[in-house]
Design a protein around this motif. Structure first.
Motif, PDB file in Angstrom:
ATOM      1  N   SER A   1     -20.699  31.955 -43.019  1.00 45.19           N
ATOM      2  CA  SER A   1     -19.354  31.417 -43.217  1.00 45.19           C
ATOM      3  C   SER A   1     -18.319  32.532 -43.182  1.00 45.19           C
ATOM      4  CB  SER A   1     -19.258  30.708 -44.565  1.00 45.19           C
ATOM      5  OG  SER A   1     -20.168  29.635 -44.629  1.00 45.19           O
ATOM      6  N   ALA A   2     -17.100  32.150 -42.867  1.00 43.41           N
ATOM      7  CA  ALA A   2     -15.987  33.093 -42.905  1.00 43.41           C
ATOM      8  C   ALA A   2     -15.702  33.458 -44.361  1.00 43.41           C
ATOM      9  CB  ALA A   2     -14.763  32.473 -42.265  1.00 43.41           C
ATOM     10  N   THR A   3     -15.167  34.657 -44.578  1.00 43.74           N
ATOM     11  CA  THR A   3     -14.916  35.124 -45.939  1.00 43.74           C
ATOM     12  C   THR A   3     -13.438  35.370 -46.215  1.00 43.74           C
ATOM     13  OG1 THR A   3     -15.249  37.410 -45.237  1.00 43.74           O
ATOM     14  CG2 THR A   3     -17.185  36.236 -46.059  1.00 43.74           C
ATOM     15  N   HIS A   4     -12.563  35.003 -45.289  1.00 40.83           N
ATOM     16  CA  HIS A   4     -11.152  35.354 -45.439  1.00 40.83           C
ATOM     17  C   HIS A   4     -10.474  34.666 -46.618  1.00 40.83           C
ATOM     18  CE1 HIS A   4     -11.203  31.836 -42.827  1.00 40.83           C
ATOM     19  NE2 HIS A   4      -9.960  31.601 -43.205  1.00 40.83           N
ATOM     20  N   HIS A   5     -10.781  33.423 -46.907  1.00 42.18           N
ATOM     21  CA  HIS A   5     -10.142  32.734 -48.039  1.00 42.18           C
ATOM     22  C   HIS A   5     -10.458  33.439 -49.355  1.00 42.18           C
ATOM     23  CE1 HIS A   5      -9.917  28.707 -45.662  1.00 42.18           C
ATOM     24  NE2 HIS A   5      -8.916  29.519 -45.387  1.00 42.18           N
ATOM     25  N   GLU A   6     -11.718  33.770 -49.547  1.00 38.11           N
ATOM     26  CA  GLU A   6     -12.123  34.443 -50.774  1.00 38.11           C
ATOM     27  C   GLU A   6     -11.491  35.831 -50.886  1.00 38.11           C
ATOM     28  OE1 GLU A   6     -14.249  33.094 -48.591  1.00 38.11           O
ATOM     29  OE2 GLU A   6     -15.138  31.424 -49.679  1.00 38.11           O
ATOM     30  N   THR A   7     -11.424  36.535 -49.758  1.00 37.73           N
ATOM     31  CA  THR A   7     -10.840  37.879 -49.752  1.00 37.73           C
ATOM     32  C   THR A   7      -9.366  37.834 -50.112  1.00 37.73           C
ATOM     33  OG1 THR A   7     -12.424  38.592 -48.071  1.00 37.73           O
ATOM     34  CG2 THR A   7     -10.435  39.927 -48.344  1.00 37.73           C
ATOM     35  N   ILE A   8      -8.625  36.925 -49.509  1.00 43.57           N
ATOM     36  CA  ILE A   8      -7.187  36.803 -49.797  1.00 43.57           C
ATOM     37  C   ILE A   8      -6.963  36.423 -51.254  1.00 43.57           C
ATOM     38  CG2 ILE A   8      -5.094  35.484 -49.279  1.00 43.57           C
ATOM     39  CD1 ILE A   8      -6.160  35.371 -46.338  1.00 43.57           C
ATOM     40  N   ALA A   9      -7.719  35.460 -51.769  1.00 44.98           N
ATOM     41  CA  ALA A   9      -7.573  35.037 -53.165  1.00 44.98           C
ATOM     42  C   ALA A   9      -7.898  36.176 -54.129  1.00 44.98           C
ATOM     43  CB  ALA A   9      -8.470  33.837 -53.446  1.00 44.98           C
ATOM     44  N   GLU A  10      -8.943  36.929 -53.826  1.00 46.02           N
ATOM     45  CA  GLU A  10      -9.348  38.050 -54.684  1.00 46.02           C
ATOM     46  C   GLU A  10      -8.248  39.110 -54.784  1.00 46.02           C
ATOM     47  OE1 GLU A  10     -12.427  41.825 -54.467  1.00 46.02           O
ATOM     48  OE2 GLU A  10     -12.891  40.030 -53.303  1.00 46.02           O
ATOM     49  N   TYR A  11      -7.684  39.497 -53.665  1.00 42.95           N
ATOM     50  CA  TYR A  11      -6.660  40.539 -53.681  1.00 42.95           C
ATOM     51  C   TYR A  11      -5.332  40.031 -54.224  1.00 42.95           C
ATOM     52  CZ  TYR A  11      -9.709  43.918 -51.556  1.00 42.95           C
ATOM     53  OH  TYR A  11     -10.734  44.801 -51.340  1.00 42.95           O
ATOM     54  N   ALA A  12      -5.002  38.768 -53.976  1.00 41.23           N
ATOM     55  CA  ALA A  12      -3.772  38.188 -54.525  1.00 41.23           C
ATOM     56  C   ALA A  12      -3.824  38.176 -56.048  1.00 41.23           C
ATOM     57  CB  ALA A  12      -3.568  36.779 -53.992  1.00 41.23           C
ATOM     58  N   GLN A  13      -4.986  37.893 -56.599  1.00 38.01           N
ATOM     59  CA  GLN A  13      -5.156  37.877 -58.053  1.00 38.01           C
ATOM     60  C   GLN A  13      -4.951  39.278 -58.649  1.00 38.01           C
ATOM     61  OE1 GLN A  13      -9.022  36.483 -59.329  1.00 38.01           O
ATOM     62  NE2 GLN A  13      -8.080  35.449 -61.072  1.00 38.01           N
ATOM     63  N   LYS A  14      -5.192  40.306 -57.850  1.00 38.38           N
ATOM     64  CA  LYS A  14      -5.015  41.685 -58.304  1.00 38.38           C
ATOM     65  C   LYS A  14      -3.597  42.213 -58.045  1.00 38.38           C
ATOM     66  CE  LYS A  14      -9.844  42.828 -57.420  1.00 38.38           C
ATOM     67  NZ  LYS A  14     -10.756  43.648 -56.608  1.00 38.38           N
ATOM     68  N   GLY A  15      -2.713  41.337 -57.552  1.00 41.69           N
ATOM     69  CA  GLY A  15      -1.324  41.737 -57.355  1.00 41.69           C
ATOM     70  C   GLY A  15      -0.962  42.157 -55.943  1.00 41.69           C
ATOM     71  N   TRP A  16      -1.887  42.023 -55.001  1.00 44.90           N
ATOM     72  CA  TRP A  16      -1.614  42.382 -53.615  1.00 44.90           C
ATOM     73  C   TRP A  16      -1.006  41.189 -52.884  1.00 44.90           C
ATOM     74  CZ3 TRP A  16      -2.049  47.264 -51.941  1.00 44.90           C
ATOM     75  CH2 TRP A  16      -2.838  48.140 -52.688  1.00 44.90           C
ATOM     76  N   ARG A  17      -0.114  41.457 -51.949  1.00 48.11           N
ATOM     77  CA  ARG A  17       0.525  40.420 -51.143  1.00 48.11           C
ATOM     78  C   ARG A  17       0.057  40.559 -49.703  1.00 48.11           C
ATOM     79  NH1 ARG A  17       6.223  39.410 -48.665  1.00 48.11           N
ATOM     80  NH2 ARG A  17       5.987  41.576 -48.060  1.00 48.11           N
ATOM     81  N   LEU A  18      -0.317  39.428 -49.096  1.00 53.08           N
ATOM     82  CA  LEU A  18      -0.763  39.416 -47.706  1.00 53.08           C
ATOM     83  C   LEU A  18       0.395  39.781 -46.789  1.00 53.08           C
ATOM     84  CD1 LEU A  18      -2.888  38.670 -45.524  1.00 53.08           C
ATOM     85  CD2 LEU A  18      -1.957  36.363 -45.621  1.00 53.08           C
ATOM     86  N   VAL A  19       0.167  40.749 -45.903  1.00 56.37           N
ATOM     87  CA  VAL A  19       1.182  41.175 -44.943  1.00 56.37           C
ATOM     88  C   VAL A  19       0.852  40.650 -43.558  1.00 56.37           C
ATOM     89  CG1 VAL A  19       2.256  43.164 -43.817  1.00 56.37           C
ATOM     90  CG2 VAL A  19       1.716  43.262 -46.241  1.00 56.37           C
ATOM     91  N   GLN A  20      -0.376  40.906 -43.104  1.00 51.31           N
ATOM     92  CA  GLN A  20      -0.741  40.530 -41.745  1.00 51.31           C
ATOM     93  C   GLN A  20      -2.253  40.509 -41.595  1.00 51.31           C
ATOM     94  OE1 GLN A  20       1.147  42.988 -38.841  1.00 51.31           O
ATOM     95  NE2 GLN A  20       0.447  41.781 -37.120  1.00 51.31           N
ATOM     96  N   VAL A  21      -2.716  39.716 -40.632  1.00 55.17           N
ATOM     97  CA  VAL A  21      -4.128  39.673 -40.279  1.00 55.17           C
ATOM     98  C   VAL A  21      -4.242  40.067 -38.807  1.00 55.17           C
ATOM     99  CG1 VAL A  21      -6.171  38.211 -40.093  1.00 55.17           C
ATOM    100  CG2 VAL A  21      -4.534  37.818 -41.944  1.00 55.17           C
ATOM    101  N   LEU A  22      -5.063  41.095 -38.524  1.00 52.45           N
ATOM    102  CA  LEU A  22      -5.229  41.595 -37.163  1.00 52.45           C
ATOM    103  C   LEU A  22      -6.683  41.462 -36.725  1.00 52.45           C
ATOM    104  CD1 LEU A  22      -3.250  44.931 -37.486  1.00 52.45           C
ATOM    105  CD2 LEU A  22      -2.509  42.877 -36.301  1.00 52.45           C
TER     106      LEU A  22
END
Length: 62
Positions: A17-38
């Motif tokens: 399975s893809a892991t992008h949803h979990e990765t974004i949620a994990e980092y957002a919870q730590k205070g990181w903001r998504l900028v871009q996906v390449l």
């Protein structure tokens, strides 16, 4: 001023399975903001298989 982090992420395949949803949620919870996906790697048909997710957060004065 901002600090940035670059995180590799797998899109998924037939048996995984893809892991992008979990990765974004994990980092957002730590205070990181998504900028871009390449996309970073492609399969033989030109479909992206791996991505680099770029996050940012303000640098706090200490």
């Amino acid at each position: 001023m901002y600090e940035y982090i670059f995180v590799e992420c797998f899109l998924g395949g037939i048996f995984s399975s893809a892991t992008h949803h979990e990765t974004i949620a994990e980092y957002a919870q730590k205070g990181w903001r998504l900028v871009q996906v390449l996309p970073t790697h492609y399969n033989g048909q030109g479909k992206p298989t791996d991505y680099e997710i770029i996050f940012e957060r303000p640098i706090t004065d200490q």
